[in-house]
Write a protein that holds these residues in place. Sequence first.
Motif, short mmCIF file in Angstrom:
data_model
loop_
_atom_site.label_atom_id
_atom_site.label_comp_id
_atom_site.label_asym_id
_atom_site.label_seq_id
_atom_site.Cartn_x
_atom_site.Cartn_y
_atom_site.Cartn_z
N LEU A 110 17.39 -30.08 -45.55
CA LEU A 110 18.81 -30.41 -45.42
C LEU A 110 19.02 -31.91 -45.49
N ILE B 174 20.44 -21.37 -43.52
CA ILE B 174 20.51 -22.34 -44.60
C ILE B 174 19.44 -22.01 -45.64
N ALA C 97 22.11 -25.48 -48.64
CA ALA C 97 22.03 -26.80 -48.00
C ALA C 97 22.88 -27.82 -48.73
#
Length: 348
Positions: free
Chosen positions: A18, A162, A200
């Motif tokens: 991320l 994610i 992400a």
Amino acid sequence: MADHQHMRILILGGSVFLGRAFVTEAQRRGHEVTIFNRGRSGTDPEGVEVVRGDREVADDLRRLAEGHTWDAVVDTSGMHPRVVGESARALSGHAGAYLFVSSFHAYEGWPAEAVSETSPRHACASDAAPDDVAYNALKAGCERAVEESFAGDALILNPGVIVGPHESTGRLLWWLERMARGGQVLAPGRADQSVQVIDARDIAAFGLDQLEVKATGRFLVTGPVGATSFGDLLAGCAEVTGSDAEVVWVDETFLLDKEVAVWTGLPLWAVDQPGMAGTWLASSDKALAAGLRCRPLAETVRDTWQWLQHRGPSAGPYKQGTTLLGLEPEQEQRLLAEWGARRGSESA
């Protein structure tokens, strides 16, 4: 490319998943990026200022802050409230805003209940140590640490699952690799079971959008409720890998009787029981109204497979914390055989 007001951004982490997505998107917008990490978890992106250090070491934080100012801090790596609080205090006066990426785990009702920004958070103190509370409550304490310790604007993002290129946990990666091997693939429950995931890159774009307009408060960020299903996910994996896989949907009660681990034994399996009833019902309405854009799951799956092929095989098994993800091939084949025998006896 849309015009974006130039910003100087410090990203705590920035080399793995991320954080890397934030770096890439910030650079695409023309922002100036500094990353702060230990240099152990991944390769540093090109074109950034790199400051080596450990956020758990006071002298390293002091050295990072001295003589520097940023428009915003992006913290994608905070796990423990005391550590996050120390970072927030050290960077107070050196940045105008602090964006902390938390998770659904901050909400005490999730995954049993549907949650939104107004849902109660776990009662975790801002100075809690890892052993003071249950692991799932720590993110709530991290949020409070930012809110109480940073002398500037605080922005909290609460994402769910994610996925995307550079994924570090491996939930989508496991399914891609399993579908690529082909043959009969054991899948849990029903093909029409909803799932909520978010790329992400979409979190990064939304987070930077909010920093650019000086937003504060919190946003829950995930895919819209009911937008995609487990069947869609697996079909997308089969398509991009060119697989001849035959998906076999197996009853959840059977899997539970065989002690297949929920969520990890078959990644993303949220059993249809009260304790997980809200897993895929979190509301992202506030973020969507503020401009969150979630790309089609098929695009995420395609891009992740392309990256995975470039990366090559993982050095070790995928894990969530210390828990292994996925079934071993022999276990999967045994379960499929037993399920097939049961179905055969029922129809006889």
